[in-house]
Design a protein around this motif. Structure first.
Motif, mmCIF file in Angstrom:
data_model
loop_
_atom_site.group_PDB
_atom_site.id
_atom_site.type_symbol
_atom_site.label_atom_id
_atom_site.label_comp_id
_atom_site.label_asym_id
_atom_site.label_seq_id
_atom_site.Cartn_x
_atom_site.Cartn_y
_atom_site.Cartn_z
ATOM 1 N N THR A 220 -7.523 3.170 -5.835
ATOM 2 C CA THR A 220 -7.030 4.459 -5.379
ATOM 3 C C THR A 220 -8.146 5.121 -4.585
ATOM 4 O OG1 THR A 220 -7.744 5.623 -7.393
ATOM 5 C CG2 THR A 220 -5.499 4.749 -7.342
ATOM 6 N N ARG B 95 -2.756 4.206 -2.898
ATOM 7 C CA ARG B 95 -2.853 3.259 -4.001
ATOM 8 C C ARG B 95 -2.662 1.878 -3.409
ATOM 9 N NH1 ARG B 95 0.946 4.834 -8.389
ATOM 10 N NH2 ARG B 95 2.522 4.032 -6.937
ATOM 11 N N ASP B 96 -3.634 1.025 -3.602
ATOM 12 C CA ASP B 96 -3.608 -0.345 -3.080
ATOM 13 C C ASP B 96 -3.974 -1.276 -4.221
ATOM 14 O OD1 ASP B 96 -3.613 -2.620 -1.497
ATOM 15 O OD2 ASP B 96 -5.624 -2.267 -0.700
ATOM 16 N N GLY B 97 -2.963 -1.728 -4.944
ATOM 17 C CA GLY B 97 -3.246 -2.509 -6.138
ATOM 18 C C GLY B 97 -3.958 -1.642 -7.161
ATOM 19 N N ASP B 98 -5.157 -2.073 -7.564
ATOM 20 C CA ASP B 98 -5.942 -1.316 -8.540
ATOM 21 C C ASP B 98 -6.824 -0.253 -7.873
ATOM 22 O OD1 ASP B 98 -4.910 -2.840 -10.611
ATOM 23 O OD2 ASP B 98 -6.530 -4.322 -10.502
ATOM 24 N N ILE C 276 0.845 -1.186 0.000
ATOM 25 C CA ILE C 276 0.000 0.000 0.000
ATOM 26 C C ILE C 276 0.885 1.242 0.000
ATOM 27 C CG2 ILE C 276 -1.743 1.292 1.303
ATOM 28 C CD1 ILE C 276 -2.520 -1.518 2.516
ATOM 29 N N ARG D 142 -11.318 -4.012 4.418
ATOM 30 C CA ARG D 142 -10.638 -4.874 3.429
ATOM 31 C C ARG D 142 -9.708 -5.872 4.097
ATOM 32 N NH1 ARG D 142 -9.084 -3.957 -2.032
ATOM 33 N NH2 ARG D 142 -8.198 -5.900 -2.823
#
Length: 214
Positions: free
Chosen positions: A59, A54-57, A2, A73
């Protein structure tokens, strides 16, 4: 991993990530220098304010929304009481009060006291914002008269939210807190997660060193 963009309210997010043991990195954003040429950051948040993640895909922006996302999550976590927990109503109230009632109002006082021309530093709007902060602070004081933390006997994300706002008031606007609030900050800031977050947020650490608590 993250990525957290920006300190400021991003400290809340870094602190939460430390408490949850989630891998992360801080990507500094210099708002004072302007973000017009920071294309990476503007791709994450075209509005140009911090924090963002930004966490993978995924935002996201807005510190409290980010905190709720992370706990949903990657939870469950004791930092977020379940809806059937007796602590849940107080938790929910103070999680949001920390921003909507406290940080959002004192932010304008900080701006007036530190950035406005000398003749505007005691302007009507800044005084109104300070009054809003003080009335909402009364809710915190009343709660702390009965419990060590804002949702009861245990530390939750609501304490991250409110501690940030109280420290912003102290260091940014020169607000003098009462002994009860000072003792509360001493409890929350003594946590290992807070201390690790401060080591990550070096700009915040340096700011605190320059602005002693009144």
């Amino acid at each position: 991993m993250i990525t957290v963009f920006g300190e400021g309210r991003g400290f809340r997010v870094i602190w939460l990530l430390e408490e949850m043991g989630l891998a992360h990195r801080l990507r500094p954003v210099d708002l004072l220098a302007g973000v017009e040429n920071d294309t990476e950051f503007l791709a994450i948040n075209p509005a140009g304010f911090i924090p963002a993640i930004r966490d993978g895909d995924v935002t996201m922006v807005e510190s409290i929304a980010i905190m709720e996302y992370l706990m949903a999550r990657y939870g469950p976590t004791p930092l977020a009481p379940a809806s059937h927990d007796p602590a849940f109503p107080a938790y929910q109230q103070f999680l949001h009060l920390g921003e909507a009632g406290l940080a959002a109002s004192i932010y304008f006082v900080v701006g007036a006291r530190n950035l406005a021309p000398e003749s505007e530093r005691q302007n009507w709007s800044a005084s109104q914002a300070l009054d809003v902060f003080q009335t909402r602070l009364g809710l915190v004081t009343r709660q702390l008269a009965h419990t060590p933390y804002l949702a009861g006997e245990r530390f939750t994300a609501a304490d991250i939210s409110v501690t940030y706002a109280l420290e912003l008031a102290q260091h940014g606007a020169g607000v003098t807190l009462g002994e009860m609030e000072k003792a509360y900050i001493a409890r929350t800031s003594a946590r290992d997660g807070y201390q690790r977050a401060m080591e990550t947020c070096q700009s915040r650490k340096a700011w605190f060193a320059r602005t002693p608590v009144p």
